[in-house]
Motif scaffolding. Structure first.
Motif, mmCIF file in Angstrom:
data_model
loop_
_atom_site.group_PDB
_atom_site.id
_atom_site.type_symbol
_atom_site.label_atom_id
_atom_site.label_comp_id
_atom_site.label_asym_id
_atom_site.label_seq_id
_atom_site.Cartn_x
_atom_site.Cartn_y
_atom_site.Cartn_z
ATOM 1 N N GLU A 119 0.811 -1.216 0.000
ATOM 2 C CA GLU A 119 0.000 0.000 0.000
ATOM 3 C C GLU A 119 0.842 1.263 0.000
ATOM 4 O OE1 GLU A 119 -2.393 -0.989 3.272
ATOM 5 O OE2 GLU A 119 -3.788 -2.176 2.087
ATOM 6 N N CYS A 152 -2.900 1.096 -5.880
ATOM 7 C CA CYS A 152 -3.279 2.517 -5.787
ATOM 8 C C CYS A 152 -4.568 2.805 -6.529
ATOM 9 C CB CYS A 152 -2.171 3.389 -6.372
ATOM 10 S SG CYS A 152 -0.752 3.518 -5.311
ATOM 11 N N GLY A 203 -13.918 1.111 -7.169
ATOM 12 C CA GLY A 203 -14.956 1.969 -7.747
ATOM 13 C C GLY A 203 -14.452 2.846 -8.877
ATOM 14 N N VAL A 229 -18.649 -1.302 -4.889
ATOM 15 C CA VAL A 229 -18.227 0.027 -5.332
ATOM 16 C C VAL A 229 -18.127 0.948 -4.121
ATOM 17 C CG1 VAL A 229 -18.798 1.991 -6.774
ATOM 18 C CG2 VAL A 229 -19.268 -0.313 -7.585
ATOM 19 N N ASN A 230 -16.896 1.358 -3.834
ATOM 20 C CA ASN A 230 -16.663 2.085 -2.604
ATOM 21 C C ASN A 230 -16.771 3.598 -2.791
ATOM 22 O OD1 ASN A 230 -14.478 1.889 -4.262
ATOM 23 N ND2 ASN A 230 -12.987 1.469 -2.669
ATOM 24 N N TYR A 272 -11.837 11.914 -5.250
ATOM 25 C CA TYR A 272 -10.830 10.939 -5.691
ATOM 26 C C TYR A 272 -10.570 11.189 -7.172
ATOM 27 C CZ TYR A 272 -9.041 6.156 -6.742
ATOM 28 O OH TYR A 272 -8.296 5.066 -7.140
ATOM 29 N N GLY A 279 -5.978 8.732 -7.075
ATOM 30 C CA GLY A 279 -5.961 7.726 -6.004
ATOM 31 C C GLY A 279 -4.588 7.390 -5.445
ATOM 32 N N THR A 280 -3.531 7.929 -6.050
ATOM 33 C CA THR A 280 -2.187 7.477 -5.646
ATOM 34 C C THR A 280 -1.835 7.843 -4.205
ATOM 35 O OG1 THR A 280 -1.244 9.449 -6.669
ATOM 36 C CG2 THR A 280 -1.232 7.439 -7.978
ATOM 37 N N MET A 284 -5.087 6.042 -1.713
ATOM 38 C CA MET A 284 -5.021 4.597 -1.489
ATOM 39 C C MET A 284 -3.906 4.226 -0.516
ATOM 40 S SD MET A 284 -7.567 3.401 -3.035
ATOM 41 C CE MET A 284 -7.260 1.648 -3.082
ATOM 42 N N VAL A 285 -2.878 5.041 -0.487
ATOM 43 C CA VAL A 285 -1.812 4.805 0.484
ATOM 44 C C VAL A 285 -2.319 5.137 1.889
ATOM 45 C CG1 VAL A 285 0.495 5.539 1.216
ATOM 46 C CG2 VAL A 285 0.006 5.199 -1.214
ATOM 47 N N ASN A 287 -5.368 4.824 2.865
ATOM 48 C CA ASN A 287 -6.180 3.663 3.218
ATOM 49 C C ASN A 287 -7.121 3.950 4.399
ATOM 50 O OD1 ASN A 287 -7.073 1.076 2.916
ATOM 51 N ND2 ASN A 287 -5.411 0.143 4.101
ATOM 52 N N TYR A 295 -15.529 7.285 -1.580
ATOM 53 C CA TYR A 295 -14.886 8.225 -2.492
ATOM 54 C C TYR A 295 -15.898 8.841 -3.453
ATOM 55 C CZ TYR A 295 -10.518 6.012 -0.982
ATOM 56 O OH TYR A 295 -9.471 5.521 -0.248
ATOM 57 N N PHE A 340 -15.663 9.725 -7.141
ATOM 58 C CA PHE A 340 -14.782 9.512 -8.298
ATOM 59 C C PHE A 340 -15.012 10.599 -9.356
ATOM 60 C CE2 PHE A 340 -15.351 5.250 -6.419
ATOM 61 C CZ PHE A 340 -14.030 5.016 -6.068
#
Lengths: 128, 224
Positions: A12, A32, A36, B2-3, B25, B28-29, B32-33, B35, B41, B43
């Motif tokens: 992660e 990453c 969705g 689907v988050n 979002y 996402g780089t 997502m880290v 977390n 989110y 999108f």
């Protein structure tokens, strides 16, 4: 349920590079990407790629020059090489290093991997 | 599975932003880290206004969800910005990372933000009340401190089309790729003034983390 065991979680941090997929025809780190964010998109992981003729050439090239040691980084290296060759079928060494950058090989086998990509580009002439 | 919420239009995104606690979002780089547990989110990648690079007489408008790879390939993006973003992360990170995310996460290591300071960029913010244009220095106030109001999205980064031709840019990181910036410097030079932006010391043992600083001095008028 498809077997997607090659999509690894790069802790992660998006660092290792081994967690890689091709998404909308560009390379992404799968750790990453939220699920969705890819609804309706075409996602290719190593599992799908290895059914292709291009993969057969890449697989042989990696094997021929012993470009695999522990194998952890290999899925990311192969998909990064595919993304590179699909845009630039005949890259020079600098372009290969740039294209693979972000994929860390902790066995430090980089030179063999670069030779493998060069070999794949030569032997797969016309495929990319 | 689907988050989050996939907005198809800017108006829809603003409605979702007001009515939910969804987190915007783009690439996402960074998110997502982080977390975050149980996060939803919003999108943004399907919103045309956030995906475009356009020009007017004065500015290049870079949509907040434009990726670094897309900007590098675009002829209208100033060379100084391209030089900085080419050194971000790796190809896969540049394929996903966006301008909106780079400033929106409030990191003091954001490479595109330094260039925005050097260039006197403006940030276009949008909410249901309309658009708001602010200088980057008035928007990015420090690490994790942004002048972003509730219900607002970052819409565009506005970079001047002219005046950035002569520059210097240096980045020092721990390695060539995937290098978080330790120290970076961007300088923009014009005929009659010298505008230097951003000596950022980012490692604690080198100094305190800081925001880009800006120093403008009119040195002398030159006639060529």
């Amino acid at each position: 349920m498809p077997d997607i065991s090659f999509v690894l979680n790069g802790k992660e941090t998006s660092y290792a590079g081994s967690a890689t997929e091709r998404l909308l025809d560009v390379l992404h780190n799968s750790c990453c990407v939220a699920i969705g964010a890819v609804v309706g998109s075409c996602v290719v992981t190593l599992e799908g790629y290895r059914e292709t003729e291009r993969y057969a050439v890449m697989d042989k090239a990696f094997a021929d020059v012993s470009a695999v040691q522990c194998g952890f980084c290999t899925p990311g290296m192969i998909l990064a090489a595919e993304a590179l060759l699909s845009k630039n079928p005949h890259p020079d060494e600098t372009e290969i290093r740039e294209g693979l950058s972000g994929n860390l090989c902790r066995c430090t086998g980089y030179n063999a991997i670069i030779r493998a990509v060069q070999k794949a580009a030569e032997e797969g002439n016309g495929l990319w | 599975m689907v988050n989050g919420y996939a907005a198809e239009s800017l108006q829809q995104a603003l409605d979702i932003l007001v009515n939910t606690d969804a987190v915007p979002y783009a690439g996402g780089t960074d998110l997502m880290v982080e977390n975050r547990p149980d996060v939803k989110y919003l999108f943004l990648k399907k919103i045309p206004e956030l995906r475009a690079i356009t020009v007017d007489e004065q500015y290049v408008h870079i949509g907040a969800a434009v990726t670094f790879t897309e900007a590098i390939a675009n002829p209208d993006v100033p060379k100084l910005m391209k030089e900085a973003i080419t050194l971000i992360g790796s190809p896969a990170i540049r394929n996903a990372g966006t301008f909106g995310g780079n400033i929106g996460n409030g990191s003091d290591k954001a490479d595109s933000v330094l260039i925005e300071f050097a260039a006197d960029a403006k940030i276009c913010l949008v909410s249901q009340a309309g658009e708001r244009l602010v200088d980057v220095a008035h928007f990015y106030l420090g690490r994790k401190k942004l002048d972003l109001h509730p219900g607002e999205l970052i819409k565009e980064i506005l970079l001047p089309r002219y005046g950035l031709e002569q520059y210097t840019y240096q980045k020092v990181g721990g390695r060539k790729a995937l290098a978080i910036t330790f120290v970076s410097f961007a300088g923009v030079f014009q005929y009659f003034k010298c505008a230097m932006a951003g000596l950022r010391i980012l490692r604690p043992h080198l100094g305190q983390p800081g925001t880009p600083s800006r120093d403008i001095r009119i040195l002398k008028r030159c006639f060529l």
